[in-house]
Write a protein that holds these residues in place. Structure first.
Motif, PDB file in Angstrom:
ATOM      1  N   GLU A 109      -4.817   1.376   3.854  1.00 47.32           N
ATOM      2  CA  GLU A 109      -6.088   1.181   3.158  1.00 47.32           C
ATOM      3  C   GLU A 109      -5.914   0.861   1.681  1.00 47.32           C
ATOM      4  OE1 GLU A 109      -8.158   4.800   3.889  1.00 47.32           O
ATOM      5  OE2 GLU A 109      -8.879   4.184   5.875  1.00 47.32           O
ATOM      6  N   LYS A 110      -4.689   0.881   1.201  1.00 48.24           N
ATOM      7  CA  LYS A 110      -4.410   0.702  -0.225  1.00 48.24           C
ATOM      8  C   LYS A 110      -4.991  -0.600  -0.754  1.00 48.24           C
ATOM      9  CE  LYS A 110      -0.497   0.903  -3.443  1.00 48.24           C
ATOM     10  NZ  LYS A 110       0.984   0.986  -3.536  1.00 48.24           N
ATOM     11  N   ARG A 111      -5.700  -0.525  -1.859  1.00 51.29           N
ATOM     12  CA  ARG A 111      -6.268  -1.648  -2.624  1.00 51.29           C
ATOM     13  C   ARG A 111      -7.425  -2.374  -1.929  1.00 51.29           C
ATOM     14  NH1 ARG A 111      -0.815  -2.179  -4.157  1.00 51.29           N
ATOM     15  NH2 ARG A 111      -0.377  -3.680  -2.515  1.00 51.29           N
ATOM     16  N   THR A 112      -7.661  -2.144  -0.657  1.00 52.13           N
ATOM     17  CA  THR A 112      -8.773  -2.824   0.014  1.00 52.13           C
ATOM     18  C   THR A 112     -10.128  -2.488  -0.610  1.00 52.13           C
ATOM     19  OG1 THR A 112      -7.548  -2.941   2.108  1.00 52.13           O
ATOM     20  CG2 THR A 112      -9.934  -3.175   2.227  1.00 52.13           C
ATOM     21  N   PRO A 113     -10.407  -1.228  -0.980  1.00 50.22           N
ATOM     22  CA  PRO A 113     -11.717  -0.925  -1.605  1.00 50.22           C
ATOM     23  C   PRO A 113     -11.966  -1.683  -2.901  1.00 50.22           C
ATOM     24  CG  PRO A 113     -10.653   1.100  -0.866  1.00 50.22           C
ATOM     25  CD  PRO A 113      -9.643   0.012  -0.735  1.00 50.22           C
ATOM     26  N   ILE A 177     -14.715 -10.657   3.211  1.00 50.40           N
ATOM     27  CA  ILE A 177     -13.282 -10.390   3.387  1.00 50.40           C
ATOM     28  C   ILE A 177     -13.008  -8.899   3.399  1.00 50.40           C
ATOM     29  CG2 ILE A 177     -11.005 -10.702   2.338  1.00 50.40           C
ATOM     30  CD1 ILE A 177     -12.031 -13.366   1.214  1.00 50.40           C
ATOM     31  N   HIS A 178     -13.715  -8.161   2.554  1.00 52.85           N
ATOM     32  CA  HIS A 178     -13.563  -6.699   2.531  1.00 52.85           C
ATOM     33  C   HIS A 178     -13.906  -6.102   3.887  1.00 52.85           C
ATOM     34  CE1 HIS A 178     -15.282  -2.608   1.779  1.00 52.85           C
ATOM     35  NE2 HIS A 178     -14.118  -2.478   1.168  1.00 52.85           N
ATOM     36  N   ALA A 179     -14.982  -6.566   4.494  1.00 50.61           N
ATOM     37  CA  ALA A 179     -15.376  -6.061   5.811  1.00 50.61           C
ATOM     38  C   ALA A 179     -14.328  -6.413   6.867  1.00 50.61           C
ATOM     39  CB  ALA A 179     -16.734  -6.630   6.200  1.00 50.61           C
ATOM     40  N   MET A 180     -13.783  -7.627   6.797  1.00 44.63           N
ATOM     41  CA  MET A 180     -12.759  -8.039   7.756  1.00 44.63           C
ATOM     42  C   MET A 180     -11.489  -7.201   7.615  1.00 44.63           C
ATOM     43  SD  MET A 180     -13.266 -12.169   7.442  1.00 44.63           S
ATOM     44  CE  MET A 180     -11.813 -12.523   8.431  1.00 44.63           C
TER      45      MET A 180
END
Length: 220
Positions: A109-113, A177-180
């Motif tokens: 999950e790193k950096r995705t938020p 892109i965040h949702a994907m």
């Protein structure tokens, strides 16, 4: 192409920070997508190698494979194997493997938020540009000569509308892109949990069989 350049130029100075946010967001999205794709493939290959080892009770091979592989599933199963060598209880082995999953999730999950944050920043910068453009428009109407008011008003309105449009054009793809990426991360975490359960069932059945064998030998 000329229309794009004109659109960018007419947007004023706020177009540049919005463009920077978009570039950073896209670079981050590409890095995360590549990382998750590689992690998914690596987990699959490692899992396919671990299963035969577990069925053959080659626990030393499982631990060696986990040390040489960067796939999270290797470390998860190795944690279960290490705990199994200390205690045959299924719940203890399961706790050790769950701990391995919890250690793997932050890396996935790193950096995705940050993508959602960058999308919000792009939207806010667009709104700020709109406010500044409208302020400039009212100032122009109040202070300019009557012959120049129409031209200055048009330029200021252009700044206001273009920054809003560009902010939204940057934010919408970043949110998608965040949702994907979140969905892709969830799929990997679910696959880790499912693979862990399969490996746990194999180890538990092996332990149960070994325990029954020892009891039968003791009875003789």
């Amino acid at each position: 192409m000329n229309s794009v350049i004109t659109f960018f130029q007419n947007g004023g100075s706020f177009m540049y920070p919005i463009a920077l946010v978009l570039v950073v967001g896209l670079a981050l999205a590409i890095e995360r997508w590549v990382f998750l794709t590689v992690a998914k493939g690596s987990n699959r290959r490692t899992f396919d190698r671990i299963l035969p080892m577990l069925r053959k009770k080659d626990y030393a091979g499982v631990i060696d494979l986990a040390r040489s592989s960067k796939a999270p599933i290797g470390r998860i199963v190795a944690s279960g194997v290490a705990r199994m060598q200390q205690t045959p209880r299924r719940d203890e082995i399961e706790y050790a493997m769950e701990e391995g999953v919890m250690e793997a999730v932050p890396r996935l999950e790193k950096r995705t938020p940050y993508l959602a944050t960058l999308a919000n920043i792009a939207t806010l910068l667009g709104l700020l540009g709109t406010i500044m453009g409208l302020i400039a428009a009212f100032t122009a109407v109040a202070n300019a000569d009557p012959s120049e008011k129409a031209s200055l008003l048009s330029q200021s309105i252009s700044v206001a509308m273009n920054t809003t449009a560009f902010g939204l054009m940057s934010a919408i793809p970043l949110l998608l892109i965040h949702a994907m990426l979140q969905n892709k991360t969830t799929e990997i975490v679910d696959s880790l949990e499912m693979a862990g359960v399969k490996c746990l069932n194999i180890m538990s059945s092996t332990n149960s069989f070994a325990a029954r064998t020892r009891q039968a030998d003791g009875a003789k």
